[in-house]
Design an enzyme around this catalytic site. Structure first.
Site, mmCIF file in Angstrom:
data_model
loop_
_atom_site.group_PDB
_atom_site.id
_atom_site.type_symbol
_atom_site.label_atom_id
_atom_site.label_comp_id
_atom_site.label_asym_id
_atom_site.label_seq_id
_atom_site.Cartn_x
_atom_site.Cartn_y
_atom_site.Cartn_z
ATOM 1 N N HIS A 165 26.366 58.376 -34.983
ATOM 2 C CA HIS A 165 27.383 59.254 -34.396
ATOM 3 C C HIS A 165 28.070 60.138 -35.433
ATOM 4 O O HIS A 165 28.628 61.180 -35.085
ATOM 5 C CB HIS A 165 28.420 58.437 -33.608
ATOM 6 C CG HIS A 165 29.375 57.652 -34.448
ATOM 7 N ND1 HIS A 165 29.079 56.407 -34.955
ATOM 8 C CD2 HIS A 165 30.623 57.938 -34.881
ATOM 9 C CE1 HIS A 165 30.103 55.953 -35.635
ATOM 10 N NE2 HIS A 165 31.058 56.859 -35.609
ATOM 11 N N LYS A 169 29.557 64.622 -35.615
ATOM 12 C CA LYS A 169 30.944 65.010 -35.862
ATOM 13 C C LYS A 169 31.047 66.499 -36.182
ATOM 14 O O LYS A 169 30.224 67.052 -36.909
ATOM 15 C CB LYS A 169 31.555 64.163 -36.981
ATOM 16 C CG LYS A 169 31.834 62.730 -36.561
ATOM 17 C CD LYS A 169 32.604 61.979 -37.607
ATOM 18 C CE LYS A 169 32.978 60.570 -37.114
ATOM 19 N NZ LYS A 169 33.945 60.613 -35.999
ATOM 20 N N ASP A 222 26.582 48.268 -42.998
ATOM 21 C CA ASP A 222 27.266 48.762 -41.817
ATOM 22 C C ASP A 222 27.626 50.238 -41.929
ATOM 23 O O ASP A 222 27.552 50.984 -40.945
ATOM 24 C CB ASP A 222 28.542 47.945 -41.575
ATOM 25 C CG ASP A 222 29.200 48.269 -40.246
ATOM 26 O OD1 ASP A 222 28.487 48.319 -39.232
ATOM 27 O OD2 ASP A 222 30.434 48.469 -40.225
ATOM 28 N N HIS A 227 25.691 55.709 -42.160
ATOM 29 C CA HIS A 227 26.514 56.905 -41.982
ATOM 30 C C HIS A 227 26.683 57.709 -43.271
ATOM 31 O O HIS A 227 26.449 58.922 -43.307
ATOM 32 C CB HIS A 227 27.902 56.510 -41.468
ATOM 33 C CG HIS A 227 27.893 55.766 -40.181
ATOM 34 N ND1 HIS A 227 27.124 56.137 -39.105
ATOM 35 C CD2 HIS A 227 28.578 54.658 -39.785
ATOM 36 C CE1 HIS A 227 27.332 55.301 -38.100
ATOM 37 N NE2 HIS A 227 28.202 54.394 -38.492
ATOM 38 N N ARG A 324 43.563 55.353 -42.771
ATOM 39 C CA ARG A 324 42.322 55.565 -42.024
ATOM 40 C C ARG A 324 41.886 57.006 -42.242
ATOM 41 O O ARG A 324 42.611 57.943 -41.906
ATOM 42 C CB ARG A 324 42.530 55.302 -40.534
ATOM 43 C CG ARG A 324 41.342 55.707 -39.665
ATOM 44 C CD ARG A 324 41.631 55.510 -38.189
ATOM 45 N NE ARG A 324 40.556 56.079 -37.367
ATOM 46 C CZ ARG A 324 40.564 57.299 -36.860
ATOM 47 N NH1 ARG A 324 41.609 58.087 -37.062
ATOM 48 N NH2 ARG A 324 39.555 57.739 -36.128
ATOM 49 N N LYS A 325 40.702 57.199 -42.792
ATOM 50 C CA LYS A 325 40.180 58.546 -42.945
ATOM 51 C C LYS A 325 38.724 58.502 -43.374
ATOM 52 O O LYS A 325 38.230 57.492 -43.880
ATOM 53 C CB LYS A 325 40.998 59.360 -43.949
ATOM 54 C CG LYS A 325 40.759 59.008 -45.408
ATOM 55 C CD LYS A 325 41.447 60.027 -46.307
ATOM 56 C CE LYS A 325 41.193 59.715 -47.774
ATOM 57 N NZ LYS A 325 41.837 60.700 -48.658
ATOM 58 N N GLN A 356 37.664 62.902 -40.301
ATOM 59 C CA GLN A 356 38.572 62.258 -39.359
ATOM 60 C C GLN A 356 39.716 61.623 -40.143
ATOM 61 O O GLN A 356 39.529 61.263 -41.307
ATOM 62 C CB GLN A 356 37.843 61.191 -38.529
ATOM 63 C CG GLN A 356 37.360 60.005 -39.356
ATOM 64 C CD GLN A 356 36.654 58.933 -38.559
ATOM 65 O OE1 GLN A 356 35.979 59.207 -37.591
ATOM 66 N NE2 GLN A 356 36.806 57.693 -38.974
ATOM 67 N N TYR A 362 39.853 72.238 -46.709
ATOM 68 C CA TYR A 362 40.805 72.893 -47.593
ATOM 69 C C TYR A 362 40.301 72.866 -49.029
ATOM 70 O O TYR A 362 39.542 71.989 -49.430
ATOM 71 C CB TYR A 362 42.209 72.284 -47.487
ATOM 72 C CG TYR A 362 42.345 70.822 -47.798
ATOM 73 C CD1 TYR A 362 42.744 70.374 -49.058
ATOM 74 C CD2 TYR A 362 42.106 69.870 -46.813
ATOM 75 C CE1 TYR A 362 42.905 69.021 -49.324
ATOM 76 C CE2 TYR A 362 42.258 68.520 -47.070
ATOM 77 C CZ TYR A 362 42.657 68.092 -48.336
ATOM 78 O OH TYR A 362 42.794 66.759 -48.594
ATOM 79 N N LEU A 383 42.090 75.299 -43.851
ATOM 80 C CA LEU A 383 41.661 75.508 -42.470
ATOM 81 C C LEU A 383 41.930 74.212 -41.718
ATOM 82 O O LEU A 383 41.137 73.270 -41.762
ATOM 83 C CB LEU A 383 40.171 75.865 -42.405
ATOM 84 C CG LEU A 383 39.559 75.879 -40.995
ATOM 85 C CD1 LEU A 383 40.288 76.862 -40.086
ATOM 86 C CD2 LEU A 383 38.072 76.184 -41.037
#
Length: 488
Positions: A165, A169, A222, A227, A324-325, A356, A362, A383
């Site tokens: 997923h 994004k 994981d 990812h 969280r990012k 996220q 930027y 931005l």
């Protein structure tokens, strides 16, 4: 929680045909009505919830109960599918099988589908069957190849959609445009200008009772080998010849093959411990006693090609951290000479892509401080999606990827050979970790991770900016209303 709202989004916005039929299949004994009752709360969330549209969508949903092995259940499923197809007036038919299942049962389920649910009409050569499978795709190179071989015996590669997923994004897809549509970036995207690249994933919560699942994989399997390795490929790949899915995936494959295998000496592992009322990893009752599974990993990778030789790529992921990012951070080299006050080593330019939350791009630049003195400080060209595109709806990654699968576009799905190349990077290190040959460092819940990881960052040349915080600006005012640590 993800699949049904994503399908509903596509249906509500006219991306799926009115003849759509969604048939759930699982071992639970449910009626069609009970399935719809379970789905409804996930579809009615949000201020723009539309009961009539939800009801219309739910009328497309039905259910068949059956086991994952044996033929009887899949034969009932095929009967339900054929009945739905007969009601459709469309001359072209398609079946999209979405396997939200543990990978251990993929082979038996796929065999059941192939043997019993392959009766789509062959009168129209445009009719199709496609298969979406979710990670994890194995535990290492050998197990991944074994699973790929088992699926490949039943379905052709062009029918298999390995979903990640993160590839759906918005900001990751924007990275592709940013790199290859702007000369100002494409010309400096190389070892002559880039000092280091960081790809970071941080969660501010722990396993929350799901430690049994997580413990069997760990943070590298994981997150990093899946990812984050795909993000790495998008950051570092060469420009593809066209936007054709295979041209893009060919370039990703070439890049991944140039990445040296991860080494234990370039890796810091961690496991979070209790802090106050926040439990440690080993306090989770679903985690095996004495587990040494890492919940944090920072790995320095090297890419052996002309563009990136000598540039450290730091891949970092962890649970129970300070925020969280997920972001990509490209730090540029310092100017060869510097005539202004301050240390140029700690005033480096950076390009940051926030995946996220609060999507943004930027660039951190050095500017003159306001006032009479010729002082300098780090500011940004920014931005912020919420300010630049007020009211724009950014589709969920699953909505985007499901639509691409319906359209037959494999651009953002993993091909078998690139999956193999990614596992080859991490498999030797994973086997060392499994044998207990790599130390695990403790870090407190809510911290930045092990101190050793910070030391490794400094060692490979990353310089933390001085007194800088990226500010999230809200649409309601021009003033900054909050910031976050921007010092990865």
């Amino acid at each position: 929680k993800k699949t049904s709202p994503s399908l509903y989004f596509l249906y509500k916005n006219g991306f799926l045909p009115e003849s759509l039929r969604i048939i759930g299949y699982a071992r639970s004994d449910l009626t069609d009505g009970e399935l719809r009752q379970r789905l409804a709360p996930f579809l009615l969330k949000g201020k723009d919830a539309d009961q009539a549209t939800v009801d219309a969508f739910l009328s497309c949903c039905s259910y068949v109960s059956g086991p994952y092995d044996g033929d009887d259940g899949f034969k009932r499923l095929e009967t339900a599918i054929l009945a739905a197809e007969k009601q459709s007036c469309r001359c072209r038919l398609g079946r999209l099988y979405y396997l939200a299942l543990p990978p251990t049962v993929y082979p038996v389920v796929c065999r059941g589908l192939k043997n019993n649910c392959d009766g789509i009409s062959r009168d129209n050569p445009e009719n199709w069957i496609r298969l979406i499978v979710e990670k994890p795709f194995g535990r290492d190179t050998d197990s991944s190849e074994e699973l790929a071989e088992q699926l490949g015996e039943l379905y052709d590669e062009h029918e298999i959609y390995r979903i990640d997923h993160y590839l759906g994004k918005e900001m990751l897809q924007n990275l592709f445009v940013l790199r290859f549509a702007n000369c100002m970036f494409s010309s400096m995207w190389n070892r002559d200008n880039v000092a280091s690249v960081q790809i970071t994933f941080k969660e501010d919560f722990g396993t929350q009772g799901r430690g049994g699942y997580f413990d069997s994989f760990g943070i590298i399997r994981d997150m990093i080998a899946t990812h984050l390795s795909q993000i790495l490929a998008f950051v570092a790949m060469e420009k593809p010849a066209t936007l054709h899915p295979d041209d893009i995936r060919d370039e990703k494959l070439k890049l991944l093959r140039c990445v040296e295998a991860a080494k234990a000496e370039n890796c810091v592992l961690g496991q979070y411990t209790r802090k106050g009322d926040e439990p440690g990893y080993l306090d989770d009752p679903t985690v095996p006693e004495g587990s040494t599974t890492p919940t944090f990993a920072s790995i320095v990778l090297n890419i052996n090609n002309d563009r990136w030789a000598g540039v450290p790529f730091i891949i970092k992921a962890g649970k129970a951290l300070n925020e969280r990012k997920a972001d990509v951070r490209i730090q540029l080299r310092q100017p060869p000479t510097f005539i202004f006050p301050g240390s140029p080593e700690y005033l480096r330019n950076e390009i940051v892509l926030r995946l996220q939350p609060d999507e943004a791009i930027y660039a951190k630049i050095v500017v003159k401080s306001p006032g009479l003195d010729m002082g300098t400080e780090v500011s940004e060209m920014d931005l912020d999606y919420r300010r630049r595109y007020p009211g724009a709806v950014i589709p969920d990654a699953y909505s985007r990827l499901i639509l691409e699968a319906v359209r037959g576009d494999q651009q953002h799905f993993l091909r078998r050979d690139e999956l193999r190349a990614a596992w080859n990077i991490f498999t030797p290190l994973l086997h060392q970790i499994d044998r207990g040959d790599v130390p695990i460092h403790e870090y407190e819940f809510g911290g930045r991770g092990p101190a050793k990881a910070e030391e490794m960052l400094e060692k490979v040349g990353y310089r933390r900016p001085v007194d800088y915080k990226w500010q999230l600006k809200h649409l309601s005012c021009v003033d900054c209303v909050g910031g976050e640590d921007d010092d990865e």
